[in-house]
Design a protein around this motif. Sequence first.
Motif, PDB file in Angstrom:
ATOM      1  N   GLN A 222       0.801  -1.203   0.000  1.00 54.59           N
ATOM      2  CA  GLN A 222       0.000   0.000   0.000  1.00 54.59           C
ATOM      3  C   GLN A 222       0.847   1.272   0.000  1.00 54.59           C
ATOM      4  O   GLN A 222       0.479   2.281  -0.613  1.00 54.59           O
ATOM      5  CB  GLN A 222      -0.926  -0.006   1.225  1.00 54.59           C
ATOM      6  CG  GLN A 222      -1.989   1.075   1.204  1.00 54.59           C
ATOM      7  CD  GLN A 222      -2.933   0.937   0.023  1.00 54.59           C
ATOM      8  OE1 GLN A 222      -3.463  -0.127  -0.243  1.00 54.59           O
ATOM      9  NE2 GLN A 222      -3.143   2.038  -0.689  1.00 54.59           N
TER      10      GLN A 222
ATOM     11  N   SER B 123       2.085  -3.211   4.050  1.00 55.86           N
ATOM     12  CA  SER B 123       1.296  -4.408   3.778  1.00 55.86           C
ATOM     13  C   SER B 123       2.021  -5.675   4.208  1.00 55.86           C
ATOM     14  O   SER B 123       3.247  -5.688   4.369  1.00 55.86           O
ATOM     15  CB  SER B 123       0.948  -4.477   2.285  1.00 55.86           C
ATOM     16  OG  SER B 123       0.179  -3.350   1.908  1.00 55.86           O
TER      17      SER B 123
ATOM     18  N   ASP C  40      -1.707  -2.552   7.125  1.00 56.35           N
ATOM     19  CA  ASP C  40      -2.661  -3.135   6.181  1.00 56.35           C
ATOM     20  C   ASP C  40      -3.209  -4.488   6.639  1.00 56.35           C
ATOM     21  O   ASP C  40      -4.108  -5.044   5.994  1.00 56.35           O
ATOM     22  CB  ASP C  40      -1.965  -3.285   4.819  1.00 56.35           C
ATOM     23  CG  ASP C  40      -2.922  -3.587   3.689  1.00 56.35           C
ATOM     24  OD1 ASP C  40      -3.994  -2.965   3.636  1.00 56.35           O
ATOM     25  OD2 ASP C  40      -2.602  -4.448   2.851  1.00 56.35           O
TER      26      ASP C  40
ATOM     27  N   ASN D  41      -6.988  -5.288   6.879  1.00 55.84           N
ATOM     28  CA  ASN D  41      -7.759  -5.383   5.641  1.00 55.84           C
ATOM     29  C   ASN D  41      -7.812  -6.814   5.101  1.00 55.84           C
ATOM     30  O   ASN D  41      -8.526  -7.079   4.126  1.00 55.84           O
ATOM     31  CB  ASN D  41      -7.164  -4.460   4.576  1.00 55.84           C
ATOM     32  CG  ASN D  41      -7.274  -3.000   4.963  1.00 55.84           C
ATOM     33  OD1 ASN D  41      -8.295  -2.576   5.501  1.00 55.84           O
ATOM     34  ND2 ASN D  41      -6.230  -2.229   4.702  1.00 55.84           N
ATOM     35  N   HIS D  42      -7.056  -7.720   5.729  1.00 57.81           N
ATOM     36  CA  HIS D  42      -6.969  -9.089   5.223  1.00 57.81           C
ATOM     37  C   HIS D  42      -7.350 -10.149   6.251  1.00 57.81           C
ATOM     38  O   HIS D  42      -7.852 -11.214   5.886  1.00 57.81           O
ATOM     39  CB  HIS D  42      -5.553  -9.355   4.726  1.00 57.81           C
ATOM     40  CG  HIS D  42      -5.107  -8.381   3.682  1.00 57.81           C
ATOM     41  ND1 HIS D  42      -5.593  -8.402   2.393  1.00 57.81           N
ATOM     42  CD2 HIS D  42      -4.250  -7.330   3.738  1.00 57.81           C
ATOM     43  CE1 HIS D  42      -5.039  -7.429   1.699  1.00 57.81           C
ATOM     44  NE2 HIS D  42      -4.225  -6.756   2.490  1.00 57.81           N
TER      45      HIS D  42
ATOM     46  N   GLU E   3      -8.762 -10.699  10.606  1.00 57.56           N
ATOM     47  CA  GLU E   3      -9.260 -10.066  11.824  1.00 57.56           C
ATOM     48  C   GLU E   3      -8.281 -10.332  12.962  1.00 57.56           C
ATOM     49  O   GLU E   3      -8.054 -11.482  13.346  1.00 57.56           O
ATOM     50  CB  GLU E   3     -10.650 -10.587  12.177  1.00 57.56           C
ATOM     51  CG  GLU E   3     -11.273  -9.852  13.349  1.00 57.56           C
ATOM     52  CD  GLU E   3     -12.700 -10.270  13.637  1.00 57.56           C
ATOM     53  OE1 GLU E   3     -13.243  -9.819  14.664  1.00 57.56           O
ATOM     54  OE2 GLU E   3     -13.274 -11.042  12.838  1.00 57.56           O
TER      55      GLU E   3
END
Length: 327
Positions: free
Chosen positions: A109, A239, A261, A264-265, A267
């Motif tokens: 990112q 990321s 990041d 975003n992938h 939890e």
Amino acid sequence: MNIIFITSGFKAVYYFFEQRVVKAFQNAGHYCESFTLNNKGLNALKLMEQSLQPDLIFAMAGLKISVPILEFLKETKAKSAIWMTEDPYYMDWTLPLIPYFDYIFTIDQAAVEQYKRLGHPYVYHLPLGTDPEVFHSTLVSKEFTSDICLVGVPYSNRIELIEFLLKRTDYQIQIVGRGWSKHKYEWIKNSNRDLDLANAWVKPETVVNYYNGSKIILNIHRPPDEKYNKNRMGIIAKSINNRTFDAASCEAFQLLDSKEDLVNHFEEGKEIVSFEDKHDLLEKIHYYIAHDEERKQIAHNARKRVLTSHTFQHRIDHLLMKLQSEI
């Protein structure tokens, strides 16, 4: 859609990546033919382009593409895209590549932000994925078992953390990767503390065994200022790496250094666990080794998330979705 796929020119794990990319394009209903940089030049690419009449020329990594081939990509009628798979650690080399491609995809990112800052109109974040048929849960023999396992080369931050754990714990530690022998020798000489070492690059099919055999996988990202980097701007990765997806796909529990990041992938706390510093790491190692069922449940949840979101097929489908309105 007809696709020419310009491979990275790298060996080892890139062979695995590139096989999965081609398969994913084919599964999506497209014809994809690989162009191998190591033994083919501009004339060969021109012949392939004339024969195949591609809709898309797609390059991986891009670090070994010659200037004549880059110039050709600007001239051809086919759309061109590149997947920057070493970002942000070689951005001294990747930043000059972006004018040659219509679409930029990058695994990081922070790199997205840099490419957009330079004015490229089509820049997208696209992490590497995994192959759950290769990376899966399996029973392993004793040689692959450990309390803590680290797979990768000896970056400075990895060396520091392993030394810290050797001093502060008596857990069985296993390291898999090139370049660790001299460090192991020093550790034995200075502290009489040994660790298991597979001092070689290991194929993905074998890495699976180490992931499955360890209670905790240490996933430590590369530092922005590592001496081998080509990153004069000092861009810090935001990321997560592909190892995150591979280990999760094996239903292996991992502790990784915190990345912006990550959320975003996966939890945090339910599918994966990160740490902030070496003291936080130590506390979490003690806790999760002592809590078997909680550790295994988190690893199970991570595997489920991979199957729904993080395979190479997911990545190529996402790439095609971004491109389909333009091609």
